[in-house]
Write a protein that holds these residues in place. Structure first.
Motif, PDB file in Angstrom:
ATOM      1  N   GLY A 100       4.426   4.060   7.453  1.00  0.00           N
ATOM      2  CA  GLY A 100       3.577   5.184   7.095  1.00  0.00           C
ATOM      3  C   GLY A 100       3.022   5.947   8.281  1.00  0.00           C
ATOM      4  O   GLY A 100       3.008   5.476   9.421  1.00  0.00           O
ATOM      5  N   GLN A 129      10.820   1.255   6.600  1.00  0.00           N
ATOM      6  CA  GLN A 129      10.565   1.522   5.193  1.00  0.00           C
ATOM      7  C   GLN A 129       9.802   0.346   4.591  1.00  0.00           C
ATOM      8  O   GLN A 129       9.985  -0.806   4.987  1.00  0.00           O
ATOM      9  N   VAL A 130       8.981   0.647   3.600  1.00  0.00           N
ATOM     10  CA  VAL A 130       8.097  -0.369   3.043  1.00  0.00           C
ATOM     11  C   VAL A 130       8.865  -1.571   2.506  1.00  0.00           C
ATOM     12  O   VAL A 130       8.437  -2.725   2.669  1.00  0.00           O
ATOM     13  N   THR A 227      11.591   3.225  -0.888  1.00  0.00           N
ATOM     14  CA  THR A 227      10.953   3.981   0.183  1.00  0.00           C
ATOM     15  C   THR A 227       9.738   4.728  -0.378  1.00  0.00           C
ATOM     16  O   THR A 227       9.657   4.991  -1.579  1.00  0.00           O
ATOM     17  N   PHE A 228       8.816   5.063   0.516  1.00  0.00           N
ATOM     18  CA  PHE A 228       7.604   5.739   0.065  1.00  0.00           C
ATOM     19  C   PHE A 228       7.918   7.129  -0.465  1.00  0.00           C
ATOM     20  O   PHE A 228       7.325   7.585  -1.448  1.00  0.00           O
ATOM     21  N   VAL A 244      -2.515   3.995  -3.860  1.00  0.00           N
ATOM     22  CA  VAL A 244      -2.226   4.433  -2.494  1.00  0.00           C
ATOM     23  C   VAL A 244      -3.516   4.470  -1.691  1.00  0.00           C
ATOM     24  O   VAL A 244      -4.619   4.340  -2.229  1.00  0.00           O
ATOM     25  N   TYR A 252       0.829  13.380   3.082  1.00  0.00           N
ATOM     26  CA  TYR A 252       1.884  13.498   2.080  1.00  0.00           C
ATOM     27  C   TYR A 252       1.446  14.356   0.899  1.00  0.00           C
ATOM     28  O   TYR A 252       1.866  14.123  -0.233  1.00  0.00           O
TER      29      TYR A 252
END
Length: 302
Positions: A100, A129-130, A227-228, A244, A252
């Motif tokens: 992030g 990626q998360v 992915t976010f 979130v 974002y």
């Protein structure tokens, strides 16, 4: 001897207790997992799992086999990961992963500060990626990772909190909840929550997709994401909601998503994490640099 897929399918299913999610984690089909478990049970000569239309449970024999195999598997995996890390680790290089945008800011500013204290060490910052962040840490692709808490993985060290941000509920802008000034935990029963694909128990924060509200109402599971950006797209198109941090409104922001602050939920904390098996003194030194940066930028000297 067990084949690798037999071992990984058995251990993963024993922890997740769901054939579909086990298949997602192992990147194989559900049928392949089922066939592998049946093959293993035939070799042993008894059932390892009790299966119904609604649940999967370990038999007493399956539980004992899991308890015998898990420590040995973890020891073998850690040994292989250390060997890979020793080969990949270039002298004087620290590889730092982040999940992030807010974590990325901390990492890059901490890298500047760290380099002043350790001029002979080069920092390589990598966004992860998360869904794969902890996998990359365990595989030795990164030495330290800045990610969200809580984490309960037994092989992970959690460093100091570097970001503490308000918890929010992201919903489609045309959803009835979007008209509220704030959200509370009971609102989670009114929208399906997106879930992270392939997450193992303890590896990713379960408070991001609880099964029930504090009042006991069931929370529906929404689609899985990896992915976010994929998650944001799912929210924006009306597929569900997502818990979130407030950084979403800064980094974002999207017209098709509304973020509501929670009135009854704690903040989301972020911290550097690393493997317990890591021995480099550069890793805790970078964590201290990240904390120093965070005290100035995010935590206000907390």
């Amino acid at each position: 001897m067990l084949e690798r897929l037999e071992l990984e399918a058995f251990l993963t299913l024993a922890e997740i207790l769901h054939f579909g999610r086990t298949a997602e984690h192992l990147h194989v089909t559900t049928g392949r997992v089922s066939q592998t478990i049946k093959k293993l049970e035939r070799r042993i000569g008894a059932d390892l799992f009790e299966r119904t239309n609604r649940s999967v449970r370990l038999t007493p024999l399956g539980l004992r086999l899991y308890e015998d195999l898990r420590p040995a598997y973890d020891q073998i995996r850690s040994a292989v990961e250390r060997a890979i890390a020793d080969v990949r680790q270039a002298p004087g290089t620290l590889r730092v992963g982040f999940v992030g945008a807010a974590a990325g800011q901390i990492v890059h500013q901490a890298a500047d500060l760290f380099s002043r204290h350790e001029p002979d060490c080069r920092v390589r910052a990598r966004e992860t990626q998360v869904a794969e962040a902890l996998q990359r840490l365990r595989a030795g692709d990164v030495d330290i990772l800045v990610t969200s808490l809580p984490l309960a993985a037994p092989d992970i060290v959690v460093g100091p909190v570097v970001i503490s941000e308000p918890r929010m509920l992201a919903v489609p802008s045309d959803h009835p909840l979007a008209g509220k000034p704030s959200a509370d935990m009971e609102d989670l029963a009114d929208i399906p929550l997106l879930r992270l694909a392939g997450a193992l128990p303890g590896d990713w924060p379960s408070d991001r997709w609880p099964e029930r509200t504090p009042g006991g109402r069931a929370i529906r599971g929404g689609p899985y994401f990896e992915t976010f950006q994929e998650a944001l797209q799912l929210v924006g198109t009306g597929s569900g909601g997502m818990i979130v941090g407030a950084q979403v409104t800064r980094f974002y922001n999207r017209p098709d998503i509304t973020c509501l602050p929670f009135s009854d939920a704690p903040p989301i904390d972020w911290a550097p994490v690393w493997l317990k098996s890591s021995t480099s003194l550069l890793i805790p030194a970078f964590a201290r640099a990240a904390q120093e940066v965070a005290n100035r930028v995010y935590l206000g000297g907390r």
